[in-house]
Design a protein around this motif. Structure first.
Motif, PDB file in Angstrom:
ATOM      1  N   GLY A  96      10.240   3.592   2.021  1.00  0.00           N
ATOM      2  CA  GLY A  96       9.208   3.065   2.897  1.00  0.00           C
ATOM      3  C   GLY A  96       9.745   1.972   3.794  1.00  0.00           C
ATOM      4  N   PHE A  97       8.836   1.154   4.302  1.00  0.00           N
ATOM      5  CA  PHE A  97       9.227   0.044   5.165  1.00  0.00           C
ATOM      6  C   PHE A  97       8.458  -1.205   4.766  1.00  0.00           C
ATOM      7  N   PHE A 140       7.205  -4.872   6.545  1.00  0.00           N
ATOM      8  CA  PHE A 140       7.099  -5.631   7.789  1.00  0.00           C
ATOM      9  C   PHE A 140       6.703  -7.060   7.453  1.00  0.00           C
ATOM     10  N   ALA A 162      12.214  -4.315   7.333  1.00  0.00           N
ATOM     11  CA  ALA A 162      13.196  -3.900   6.348  1.00  0.00           C
ATOM     12  C   ALA A 162      12.908  -2.485   5.878  1.00  0.00           C
ATOM     13  N   GLN A 163      13.958  -1.695   5.835  1.00  0.00           N
ATOM     14  CA  GLN A 163      13.828  -0.352   5.284  1.00  0.00           C
ATOM     15  C   GLN A 163      13.980  -0.461   3.772  1.00  0.00           C
ATOM     16  N   LEU A 214       4.839  -1.028   2.956  1.00  0.00           N
ATOM     17  CA  LEU A 214       4.291   0.317   2.989  1.00  0.00           C
ATOM     18  C   LEU A 214       5.259   1.242   2.273  1.00  0.00           C
ATOM     19  N   ALA A 215       4.898   1.653   1.090  1.00  0.00           N
ATOM     20  CA  ALA A 215       5.769   2.518   0.304  1.00  0.00           C
ATOM     21  C   ALA A 215       5.203   3.926   0.316  1.00  0.00           C
ATOM     22  N   VAL A 216       6.074   4.914   0.393  1.00  0.00           N
ATOM     23  CA  VAL A 216       5.590   6.288   0.362  1.00  0.00           C
ATOM     24  C   VAL A 216       5.028   6.608  -1.020  1.00  0.00           C
ATOM     25  N   ALA A 232       0.814  -1.217   0.000  1.00  0.00           N
ATOM     26  CA  ALA A 232       0.000   0.000   0.000  1.00  0.00           C
ATOM     27  C   ALA A 232       0.848   1.268   0.000  1.00  0.00           C
ATOM     28  N   THR A 233       0.270   2.310  -0.551  1.00  0.00           N
ATOM     29  CA  THR A 233       0.825   3.653  -0.449  1.00  0.00           C
ATOM     30  C   THR A 233      -0.213   4.494   0.299  1.00  0.00           C
TER      31      THR A 233
END
Lengths: 333, 163
Positions: free
Chosen positions: B97-98, B100, B74-75, B109-111, B39-40
């Motif tokens: 993003g990060f 999990f 993970a970054q 989760l991506a910006v 998701a963004t």
């Protein structure tokens, strides 16, 4: 007849409430510079007594008419505002819905880590982030947030608090008592639709402050008629770093040292949580405005009906009076 | 071992090869799927979808996740996220993003994220040269760092388009 009289009195006393600018009963004299509202009061008073005066009746008819006009235009405005709020609500709700997976993805992770730390340290410096709207006329959403913050500050005298205001309306409610706690005021947050980039700017502003924990106060959007003030507590970075063992069940994939990674993760999760809170509040604001304006429209139309009744009654009595005069004049001849 | 399957993402040919030989077979046996949310802030590209594998650009290198992966945070760095679903590959470019990875699900989760085929090659090239010139002309540290990030993202996009 008595019943009719009573109900009429009722209407009169209610209409006085509607007009309600002057609680004082005006003396019965032809006061030249009385206002239209007072004239209406006089007229309604006069109707119940036996006195008849044409000039006053004219003035009062005119007053009632202008009053009706203004009520009608107020109801038009509130109706339009309701429509606008409903349209905006649809938009912001769609936004919130599409951002749900983003914020929900983090929640499951936070539940197993951050929330364990949350209860461990309760004393120290706290930062209150008050999320309120920039515009008024949206029911109780803003005053509910303000009331909740006031309650907290009133009850807890041991800890240090600072307030960061996000949105303009919170300032009005808090500045009388807690102006000295204000650190930053951010306004026009909700002018453009809430987006992540803007949220990051607000979050950076928060990170500039020193705090052991942050409490975000905002309205949780339950549904279109119910919004609940929520307090979301996020522990400060130092506390997270102190309790880093909570993250032991996870492997970290990063090229930097773990403290830096944890800081990055902290800032990211903070921004996401703030984003969630801002979206919730934006949705609540529009929903509350919609129902407030709906109520206002309904009240205005009720008022209009009552004024119509008064107006017709007055007009009728003018006609009756004139008829009586003509007939008695004819008889006297 | 099924539990620890962080693979380094090599070239496309070898990746298909690895999948065929090792992991995909094992997954098929257990008939287990990876529950993925990608998701963004503005959209959900996958929501609780069952996928075979997902590969994302962790800061330490490309990282592939199969079902029952060890819990990981993970970054993300700029790069390509590949979602492998019933033999089909979907590629997205993410900026940061990060990710999990927990016992029962994986959240990316991506910006920002766009489909790889939506990237314009010429615009990327233009952006890259703009950012490179911005580095040289940067007066203070902040604007230099911003330009540096711009170069990183653009060159990642460029290499993603070329591969």
């Amino acid at each position: 007849m008595a019943a009719m009289q009573r109900s009429f009195m009722n209407v009169v006393s209610k209409s006085r409430n509607l007009v309600g600018s002057n609680p004082r009963t005006p003396s019965w004299s032809l006061n030249r510079n009385r206002t239209a509202d007072q004239a209406l009061l006089l007229a309604t008073e006069n109707n119940t007594s036996s006195g008849v005066d044409f000039q006053v009746r004219f003035a009062s008819l005119k007053a009632v008419r202008s009053r009706m006009r203004s009520v009608a235009s107020i109801s038009k405005i509130t109706k339009a505002m309701k429509m606008v709020a409903a349209a905006k609500l649809r938009g912001v709700q769609a936004r919130q819905e599409s951002s749900k997976p983003f914020t929900a993805g983090l929640k499951s992770f936070l539940k197993s880590t951050f929330s364990e730390i949350e209860g461990k340290e309760t004393s120290g410096n706290h930062l209150i982030v008050a999320v309120t709207s920039d515009r008024g006329l949206c029911g109780g959403v803003n005053s509910n947030v303000v009331r909740e913050i006031r309650k907290l500050l009133h009850e807890d005298k041991q800890n240090q608090y600072a307030i960061l205001l996000c949105g303009d309306k919170g300032r009005d409610g808090l500045q009388r008592l807690y102006r000295n706690l204000f650190v930053v005021t951010i306004k026009d947050v909700f002018r453009a639709p809430v987006n992540f980039a803007q949220t990051c700017v607000v979050a950076e502003e928060i990170f500039k402050q020193k705090f052991d924990s942050v409490a975000i106060f905002y309205n949780h959007f339950k549904n279109a008629i119910s919004q609940v003030v929520t307090r979301k507590v996020i522990p400060g970075l130092d506390i997270i770093l102190k309790h880093a063992e909570t993250f032991d069940s996870y492997e970290f994939e990063s090229d930097m040292d773990s403290a830096q990674t944890l800081t990055d993760l902290y800032e990211f999760q903070f921004a996401v949580q703030l984003f969630d809170a801002l979206l919730e509040n934006a949705t609540s604001e529009q929903a509350a405005r919609m129902s407030a304006m709906d109520n206002a429209t309904r009240n205005a139309s009720e008022m209009y009906q009552k004024l119509t009744l008064t107006y017709n009654r007055q007009r009728q009595s003018v006609i009756t009076g004139e008829l009586i005069e003509i007939i008695s004049g004819a008889e006297a001849l | 071992m099924l539990g620890r399957t962080a693979v380094s993402y090599l070239r496309k040919q070898t990746q298909v090869h690895i999948l065929k030989r090792g992991f995909a077979d094992q997954v098929a046996q257990g008939s287990e799927k990876l529950k993925l949310s990608f998701a963004t802030p503005t959209s959900a590209l996958r929501k609780d979808a069952s996928v075979d594998m997902v590969v994302f650009p962790a800061a330490t290198g490309m990282m592939g996740v199969l079902p029952q992966h060890v819990p990981t945070v993970a970054q993300l760095k700029p790069g390509v996220v590949t979602v492998i679903e019933e033999g089909k590959e979907d590629k997205y470019f993410v900026s940061s993003g990060f990710a999990f990875v927990t016992q029962d699900r994986t959240d990316i989760l991506a910006v920002e994220a766009v489909r790889l085929e939506d990237l314009d090659k010429e615009a990327v090239q233009r952006g890259l040269s703009e950012c490179e010139s911005a580095i040289n002309s940067a007066s203070d540290e902040v604007s230099q760092a911003i330009a540096q990030i711009g170069v990183e993202v653009h060159s990642a996009m460029k290499s993603a388009l070329e591969s």
